[in-house]
Design a protein around this motif. Structure first.
Motif, mmCIF file in Angstrom:
data_model
loop_
_atom_site.group_PDB
_atom_site.id
_atom_site.type_symbol
_atom_site.label_atom_id
_atom_site.label_comp_id
_atom_site.label_asym_id
_atom_site.label_seq_id
_atom_site.Cartn_x
_atom_site.Cartn_y
_atom_site.Cartn_z
ATOM 1 N N ASN A 3 -12.032 -5.196 -6.381
ATOM 2 C CA ASN A 3 -12.088 -5.338 -4.932
ATOM 3 C C ASN A 3 -11.985 -6.786 -4.491
ATOM 4 O O ASN A 3 -11.436 -7.070 -3.432
ATOM 5 C CB ASN A 3 -13.371 -4.700 -4.387
ATOM 6 N N TYR A 6 -8.211 -7.588 -4.520
ATOM 7 C CA TYR A 6 -7.537 -6.953 -3.387
ATOM 8 C C TYR A 6 -7.961 -7.600 -2.064
ATOM 9 O O TYR A 6 -7.142 -7.804 -1.179
ATOM 10 C CB TYR A 6 -7.819 -5.450 -3.354
ATOM 11 N N GLY A 10 -5.690 -9.501 0.761
ATOM 12 C CA GLY A 10 -5.755 -9.145 2.176
ATOM 13 C C GLY A 10 -6.029 -10.348 3.058
ATOM 14 O O GLY A 10 -5.403 -10.528 4.109
ATOM 15 N N GLU A 69 -0.246 1.856 -3.850
ATOM 16 C CA GLU A 69 -1.015 2.375 -2.713
ATOM 17 C C GLU A 69 -2.215 1.490 -2.388
ATOM 18 O O GLU A 69 -2.515 1.267 -1.220
ATOM 19 C CB GLU A 69 -1.447 3.813 -2.984
ATOM 20 N N LEU A 70 -2.914 0.994 -3.418
ATOM 21 C CA LEU A 70 -4.066 0.120 -3.167
ATOM 22 C C LEU A 70 -3.634 -1.206 -2.570
ATOM 23 O O LEU A 70 -4.267 -1.716 -1.643
ATOM 24 C CB LEU A 70 -4.837 -0.130 -4.474
ATOM 25 N N GLY A 72 -0.996 -1.683 -0.800
ATOM 26 C CA GLY A 72 -0.603 -1.350 0.564
ATOM 27 C C GLY A 72 -1.800 -1.209 1.480
ATOM 28 O O GLY A 72 -1.792 -1.692 2.615
ATOM 29 N N LYS A 73 -2.852 -0.562 0.986
ATOM 30 C CA LYS A 73 -4.063 -0.353 1.789
ATOM 31 C C LYS A 73 -4.656 -1.693 2.245
ATOM 32 O O LYS A 73 -5.028 -1.857 3.401
ATOM 33 C CB LYS A 73 -5.083 0.428 0.963
ATOM 34 N N PHE A 74 -4.738 -2.651 1.332
ATOM 35 C CA PHE A 74 -5.341 -3.943 1.669
ATOM 36 C C PHE A 74 -4.407 -4.844 2.470
ATOM 37 O O PHE A 74 -4.829 -5.846 3.023
ATOM 38 C CB PHE A 74 -5.815 -4.658 0.399
ATOM 39 N N GLY A 76 -2.330 -3.448 4.865
ATOM 40 C CA GLY A 76 -2.005 -2.742 6.102
ATOM 41 C C GLY A 76 -0.666 -2.041 6.070
ATOM 42 O O GLY A 76 -0.030 -1.845 7.098
ATOM 43 N N ARG A 77 -0.231 -1.662 4.887
ATOM 44 C CA ARG A 77 1.032 -0.933 4.722
ATOM 45 C C ARG A 77 0.756 0.366 3.985
ATOM 46 O O ARG A 77 -0.340 0.593 3.494
ATOM 47 C CB ARG A 77 2.023 -1.757 3.882
ATOM 48 N N LYS A 78 1.807 1.184 3.835
ATOM 49 C CA LYS A 78 1.646 2.410 3.066
ATOM 50 C C LYS A 78 1.629 2.094 1.574
ATOM 51 O O LYS A 78 0.686 2.440 0.874
ATOM 52 C CB LYS A 78 2.792 3.376 3.382
ATOM 53 N N MET A 79 2.695 1.444 1.101
ATOM 54 C CA MET A 79 2.791 1.064 -0.306
ATOM 55 C C MET A 79 3.457 -0.304 -0.418
ATOM 56 O O MET A 79 4.376 -0.600 0.341
ATOM 57 C CB MET A 79 3.611 2.077 -1.093
#
Length: 98
Positions: A3, A6, A10, A69-70, A72-74, A76-79
């Motif tokens: 975390n 990531y 971010g 995917e992770l 992307g999540k951090f 602000g995108r899908k992937m």
């Protein structure tokens, strides 16, 4: 531990120190703006092969880390398969904490 990595990515993105996507990353590498290229472990083989070629050609550091995917999540995108870190301090933090 994951975390923190990531989260740092971010934060770097919010600070404008990250370029997201294959085309933008390639441009940054060619313009010598990219300090470190991060490739998702589950990116396609073609994407990996192509980005590694560009990194080697322009002598840019690269690492394989995380999942699309992770990332992307951090960010602000899908992937996100490929991203470029354009800051020395953030790049060294990522390299030292992986």
């Amino acid at each position: 531990m994951n975390n923190k990595i990531y989260s740092m990515i971010g934060i770097a993105n919010k600070g404008g120190k990250v370029a997201i996507g294959y085309d933008v990353t390639c441009l940054n590498i060619e313009k010598n703006k990219s300090v470190l290229v991060l490739i998702a472990a589950d990116a396609s083989e073609k994407t990996k092969k192509n980005i590694l070629y560009v990194c080697d050609k322009f002598n840019c550091k690269h690492i394989e880390y995380g999942e699309k995917e992770l990332l992307g999540k951090f960010l602000g995108r899908k992937m996100v398969s490929v991203l470029s870190v354009n800051d020395e301090n953030i790049a060294s933090y990522l390299l030292n904490n992986l």
